[in-house]
Each structure stands twice: as C-alpha cells, then as structure tokens.
Design a protein around this motif. Structure first.
Motif, short mmCIF file in Angstrom:
data_model
loop_
_atom_site.label_atom_id
_atom_site.label_comp_id
_atom_site.label_asym_id
_atom_site.label_seq_id
_atom_site.Cartn_x
_atom_site.Cartn_y
_atom_site.Cartn_z
N GLY A 30 49.79 36.14 45.79
CA GLY A 30 50.59 35.05 46.30
C GLY A 30 51.46 35.31 46.56
O GLY A 30 52.61 34.59 46.95
N MET A 31 52.09 35.61 44.96
CA MET A 31 53.57 35.98 44.70
C MET A 31 53.44 36.82 44.99
O MET A 31 55.03 37.45 45.20
CB MET A 31 53.15 35.78 43.12
N ALA A 32 52.88 38.14 45.14
CA ALA A 32 53.97 39.91 45.87
C ALA A 32 53.56 39.31 47.67
O ALA A 32 54.60 38.98 47.65
CB ALA A 32 51.93 40.72 46.23
N PHE A 33 52.88 37.86 47.95
CA PHE A 33 52.63 37.84 49.42
C PHE A 33 54.01 37.99 49.22
O PHE A 33 55.11 38.05 50.92
CB PHE A 33 51.53 37.01 50.27
N GLN A 34 54.37 36.42 49.22
CA GLN A 34 55.93 35.66 49.16
C GLN A 34 57.39 36.04 48.80
O GLN A 34 58.21 36.26 49.67
CB GLN A 34 55.56 34.04 48.68
N MET A 35 56.79 37.49 47.85
CA MET A 35 58.16 37.59 47.75
C MET A 35 58.08 39.35 48.30
O MET A 35 59.71 38.97 49.28
CB MET A 35 57.90 38.20 46.59
N VAL A 36 57.50 39.39 48.60
CA VAL A 36 57.80 40.25 50.36
C VAL A 36 58.26 39.30 50.91
O VAL A 36 58.98 40.26 52.41
CB VAL A 36 56.43 41.33 50.78
N ASP A 37 57.63 38.58 52.32
CA ASP A 37 58.11 37.52 52.80
C ASP A 37 59.41 38.06 52.41
O ASP A 37 60.55 37.43 53.46
CB ASP A 37 57.31 36.25 52.41
N ASP A 38 60.23 37.27 51.32
CA ASP A 38 61.15 36.70 51.70
C ASP A 38 62.44 37.65 51.15
O ASP A 38 63.72 38.38 51.93
CB ASP A 38 61.49 35.88 49.60
N ALA A 39 61.72 39.35 50.74
CA ALA A 39 62.52 40.03 51.02
C ALA A 39 62.66 41.21 51.96
O ALA A 39 63.74 41.39 52.59
CB ALA A 39 61.85 41.67 50.34
N LEU A 40 61.37 41.12 53.19
CA LEU A 40 61.53 41.48 54.14
C LEU A 40 62.89 40.10 55.19
O LEU A 40 62.82 40.65 56.32
CB LEU A 40 60.21 40.98 55.21
N ASP A 41 63.13 38.93 55.05
CA ASP A 41 63.84 38.12 55.12
C ASP A 41 65.16 38.64 55.08
O ASP A 41 65.89 38.14 56.29
CB ASP A 41 63.64 36.84 54.75
N TYR A 42 65.40 40.01 54.65
CA TYR A 42 66.49 40.36 54.57
C TYR A 42 67.00 41.32 54.51
O TYR A 42 67.89 42.17 54.87
CB TYR A 42 67.47 40.63 53.16
N VAL A 43 65.56 42.40 55.23
CA VAL A 43 65.66 43.50 55.97
C VAL A 43 64.86 43.16 57.11
O VAL A 43 65.52 44.47 58.44
CB VAL A 43 64.74 43.92 55.25
N GLY A 44 63.86 42.65 58.13
CA GLY A 44 63.23 42.52 59.22
C GLY A 44 63.80 42.15 60.13
O GLY A 44 65.12 41.47 59.82
N THR A 45 63.08 42.34 61.50
CA THR A 45 64.32 42.53 62.52
C THR A 45 63.14 41.27 63.32
O THR A 45 61.46 41.27 63.37
CB THR A 45 63.90 43.45 63.66
N GLU A 46 63.64 39.82 64.15
CA GLU A 46 62.60 39.19 64.40
C GLU A 46 61.60 39.62 65.29
O GLU A 46 60.91 38.91 65.36
CB GLU A 46 64.00 38.54 65.40
N HIS A 47 61.79 40.61 66.30
CA HIS A 47 60.72 41.58 66.93
C HIS A 47 59.13 41.66 66.10
O HIS A 47 58.35 40.99 65.54
CB HIS A 47 60.88 42.39 67.52
N GLU A 48 59.69 42.23 64.46
CA GLU A 48 58.64 42.81 64.35
C GLU A 48 57.90 41.70 63.03
O GLU A 48 56.52 40.72 62.89
CB GLU A 48 59.31 43.36 62.88
N PHE A 49 59.36 40.16 63.24
CA PHE A 49 58.62 39.29 61.89
C PHE A 49 57.98 37.61 63.09
O PHE A 49 57.63 37.45 62.15
CB PHE A 49 59.11 39.04 61.00
N GLY A 50 58.06 37.70 64.25
CA GLY A 50 57.95 36.91 64.95
C GLY A 50 58.88 35.39 64.66
O GLY A 50 58.59 34.04 64.98
N LYS A 51 59.76 35.56 63.84
CA LYS A 51 60.63 34.53 63.27
C LYS A 51 62.11 35.14 63.09
O LYS A 51 62.24 36.16 62.69
CB LYS A 51 59.88 33.71 62.63
N PRO A 52 62.83 34.06 63.42
CA PRO A 52 64.15 34.38 63.31
C PRO A 52 64.45 34.77 62.13
O PRO A 52 63.89 34.71 61.12
CB PRO A 52 65.72 33.69 63.60
#
Lengths: 334, 334
Positions: B210-232
């Motif tokens: 869960g820690m890994a999961f949330q950290m990846v979420d938090d990292a993706l928030d700085y790099v991902g695109t809205e399209h990949e991520f399903g939210k802004p």
C-alpha cells in the motif's frame, strides 16, 4: 387519550433515574473518546458534549437491566457516537446553522472536517460493538446503520415533495430516528443475554418510542419557539421537509385550502411570510393536535410492548422507568 | 534496485490470475449491492462499477489462499465497498470533478446524496464482515476504518502545509491507503484460519504494498497525463496536497530554490503556471525518481514479508501471485 397511559413516575423521580444512568454513560464517552489525532477529539467533543440528553445510552442501559442483566456504559456509548455521527452528516446535508442552541459543528470546523469526523465516530461505534462476543450484537448494529443510511437518503429524495404520502413519511422517521432507539433497546437485551421474546419486546418498545419521539419533534417544529428548542423552529418547511402535521392538514382541509397550503409550502423555503402562513394553516387544520395524538398512540404501543416483561419490584425498577419514559417523550416541550 | 525483485510472473500471466479473482469479486458486488432504496443502488453502482481494478478484493482472496485457505468473494466485496465509501466522501472533501476519467459521483448526484450513500456503503461493508464468526475479523475492520478516518482528517489538516515533514506524509498515506490493503490481506488470512505469524506477515505485505502503491500514485501525479491517469494530473499541488516528490525536492534543492519552490506551491492552487513551474522544479530536483525508488523499496519489503510463507507449488500458486504484484504496483503507469 392521555388517561390510557399506565401509572407513571413523578417527573422528579424519572429525572433522577435517567440522570443516574446518563452520568456513567457520559463518563464512558469521556473515557473512550480518544484518537491519535487531537483535532478529531476536539471536533467530536464539540458535538458530543453539547448538552445531549443521552437518551439512547440510557435506553440501552435500561433495556439491559429490564431484561434481567446489566449493560456496560462502555457499550452504551455506541449509540451516542452513532447519533453524533449522523448529526454531523445531517448538518452538512441540511446546511444547518444551529444545533442544540449553538453553532453547528460544520459552521465552526467546516463541512470537510465534519464529514470525516463523522466517519471516525461511525468506526468508533463499530469498534465498541465488536468488543462484545455475542454475534447478534454487531449484527443488530449493522442492520440499524444500514436502515438509518437508507432513511437519510429517502428523506433527501422526498425533500420538496409537497404531495408526500403519510406512509412514506412514516418510513423516513422510522429509519432515521426510531431504528436507532430500537437498536439501543434490542442490543441492551442481547448484551443482557435475554431470549428472543424479550429482545423483540424491547426492540418494539424502542421503535414505538422512537416514532413517538420524532412525531413530537415534528409537531413542536410547528409550535415551539427557538428558545425552547435549541434550533430555529419552522425549519422543516424552510428546508422543504414535509412532516405529519402538514400531511394531515393537506389531506383534511378541503380542496380549496389544500391548493393554498401546497402553494405556501412551495414558497416557504425562500419566503418567511409564506412559511408563517403555512404553519398557521397547518395548526388551524389540526395538524399539530393530530400528530401529538399519533405520537401518544405510539408511546402507548411502546408501553404495551413491555406487557409481558416481569418487573423486578426493587427500588428503581428499570421496567417502571422504561414505562415512564413513554409519556415523558410525548409531554416534553423540547 | 529493480534487479533485486524476486523472479516474477510474465505480465500476461499475472493479469490472467488477477482477472480470475476480480471476476467473482465483481459478481459478489453485483449480488450483494441491494438496498430498499433503488436510488442508493444507482449511486453505489455508479461509483463501484466504474472500472475499478478490484485490487483490494483480489488481495483478500489471494491472502486467504496464500494462508492455506479459501476466501469468499462475498467478503472480498467488503474492501471494495469501503474503498468506494471513502472515495465518495473524499470527492466531496476534495471538491473533485473527475474520478476514473468520468464525472465524480458528486457532480452527478450532489454532495448530499454522495455523503449519505457513502454512509450506506460503510454499513454494507460492516454487515458483510459481521457475517464471519471469527471475532478477529470484524475487529480488524474496525481498526482499519478508524485509522482510515484519522488519515483522512490528517490529510485535511496538512493541506496547504508546504513545510510538511516526510514523517507526517508517511503517516497520512499509511492511514489513508496502506491500512486498507493491509486489512484486506490480514482479514483474508484470518478468514483462512491462519495462525498469528502468517496473519502478521500478510498484514505487513499489504501495508508495504500500500505504501508503494500510494507513492507511485504521488509520483505519477507529477508526470502522468490526464489521459493515462483518469483524473487531472498535477491535482495534488492544485489542492495544496504536499507529497513525497515535493518534500524530497524541497529538502535537497538548496536554500535558494527551496524558497522559490514553496512560493510556487503556495501560488499553485490558483495559478496554473506556478503549478507547472513547481512540477518542473520537483522533477528536475529528482523528486519523482526518489519517490519511485522509495516505492520500490516498499514493494521489496512487501515481498520480503512473505519470505516464510510456503508456496503450494501448484499452478496459479497464490504466493507467487502476491510476490508478482509487488513489482507490478511499482511499474504500472496509471
């Protein structure tokens, strides 16, 4: 009809007995209300220690005693936590400004904190229930909270429905109010190790008492003053909430007045004069008297549900106290 | 560091195994999601059947199997109901517009309905948990939901705190995300009748995952695109939520840039250009890489927690699947 109530206790004696149970329940709330997050304790304390009468914990303790056992104040707290959680969420939904005569928690701490602290208090009540080994105990609680959530949603859906039928009104108040009082009594009996008949009798008592309680609330909303009631009166119409006084008036006042009443109610949320006129029409059509009479009927049904329970004959007999609560709930003025 | 992951499954095989468990969990959700109020089913279905990956129910079923027993899809649903309830309440608190690439439930049904349906789903998850006779089962759930509520409140309190310490960040993500994955694994093991050592191992696995999961979420928030991520994307900074990429950048970029970074973050909620510049600074300071590396460390710790469990050696060995989920959680792109 009031004459049909069973012989009851002097008000002072009833008050003394209720306080004697409310105090340990209060202490249990003080003892168990801790969180790793001090802010949660602060918001919770604001709603919980704001002068509630501890009716639900007291019912739990009385039911356990009337069923021949003894309830723990620690578990009595379940019902106050649950009640507080629903009040917090309700106040957000209703955009309430006042609660028990002072600013609602949401106006002080914000809707966000109040939603999340409500969730914390739900969890808290389940935690305390999960400590009891009898499986029926937690099952009764989950049945209760599921129905309560359904009742809240129904109430929301029915908001502004000026043609609301009495059966739907009854469904809402049963789920949003009576079910929690019923569960408090039922779970007291379960905790006491009672058999199914006694558990069912106390459940019915709580349910009928709860129906009476909410009907009186709804009647007082048409007559009480803000000072007596701790929240603005006439609030129900202002929020588009249709209750029994209105429904009775609407159904009995004849076609001409009926149209006028619905028209006034529709305008009430934004027009205080329409609201005052609607309330006046409802009172004159006998809506308040009818609702009080219905409440009295439910309170008598609550007493009747306990007919087969055996009093312990001792001083402070819990069965006697439960019986005396029924007329008290109807006669209260706030 | 990625080389240190234990040998894992081909992506297609992992996917097949997860789907084979997600499908009965999905069916159980379809079967158990009923209410006396059709509107509640409608709002619940909108959030629950909106393309969630059923990670939590799958973890529950895998943990039960890895502990030598078999989980029931009916109870697996607990974790999806709970997850949905917290999403509903979170979206109100965050004023979210999108969730999983489509309008958040609250924008469609309103905050009020969403708060109350969230309460219904909480009750639903407790109801399903209360069906299990082992007392540790419901106790694990109440511990979990209490911590989760605390985590949500902490996150709210820390909003806009641009000096947030890493320990406080970790405390928040543990409570708001990791604890539920941990409980899913723990309760799977309890349901399977496992001993304390195995229960604890699976709990730790879920927590680290869960820690890994949330950290990846938090990292993706700085790099991902809205399209990949399903939210802004970049939503965290826009909401004043400070996460590890920012914290690492702030702590390592030197005093001059640090001041600039905090200044930009403070402006970010109302200034998209400041937000974009802050994100760029965070990326260049290595905040995203550091967070991914920390996530990888937690995923490896998740694998390590299972070191003493015995594989069943059969085809589709659940222990093998749990181990393979750890690098998957880190390598996912949405």
């Amino acid at each position: 009809m009031a004459a049909s109530f069973q012989p009851t206790l002097p008000a002072e004696e009833l008050r003394r007995r209720v306080l004697a149970l409310a105090e340990p329940a209060d202490q249990a709330l003080q003892d168990s209300l801790h969180s790793h997050v001090p802010y949660i304790e602060q918001v919770s304390a604001y709603i919980i220690f704001s002068g509630g009468k501890r009716l639900r914990p007291v019912l739990y303790l009385l039911a356990a005693a009337a069923a021949g056992g003894q309830g723990e104040p620690r578990q009595a707290a379940i019902f106050e936590y649950l009640h507080a959680a629903t009040l917090l969420h309700d106040d957000v939904v209703d955009e309430a400004g006042l609660r028990r005569g002072r600013p609602a928690a949401r106006t002080r701490y914000g809707n966000d904190a109040v939603i999340l602290v409500g969730d914390f208090l739900f969890s808290k009540s389940y935690s305390l229930a999960a400590e009891v080994a009898d499986h029926r105990f937690i099952n009764a609680l989950t049945d209760c909270t599921t129905l309560m959530a359904e009742g809240q949603v129904l109430e929301l859906l029915f908001t502004g429905d000026y043609e609301l039928a009495e059966t739907d009104y009854r469904r809402v108040i049963q789920a949003k109010t009576a079910v929690l009082l019923a569960a408090a009594c039922q779970m007291g009996a379960i905790f006491a190790g009672a058999g199914d008949t006694v558990i069912q009798a106390l459940y019915t008592y709580g349910m009928e008492l709860g129906m009476a309680f909410q009907m009186v609330d709804d009647a007082l909303d048409y007559v009480g003053t803000e000072h007596e009631f701790g929240k603005p009166v006439g609030h129900d119409l202002a929020e588009g909430k249709i209750t029994l006084p209105f429904i009775f008036a609407r159904e009995t006042c004849g076609p001409a007045l009926r149209g006028r009443l619905v028209e006034l109610a529709t305008a009430a949320p934004t027009d205080p004069e329409a609201q005052a006129e609607a309330k006046e029409l409802v009172r004159r059509a006998g809506g308040v008297d009818h609702t009080m009479s219905q409440a009295r009927g439910h309170a008598m049904a609550a007493q009747k549900a306990l007919a087969d329970l055996v009093p312990d004959q001792g001083p402070g007999d819990p069965l006697e106290t439960l019986l005396a609560l029924a007329p008290y709930v109807v006669d209260r003025r706030s």
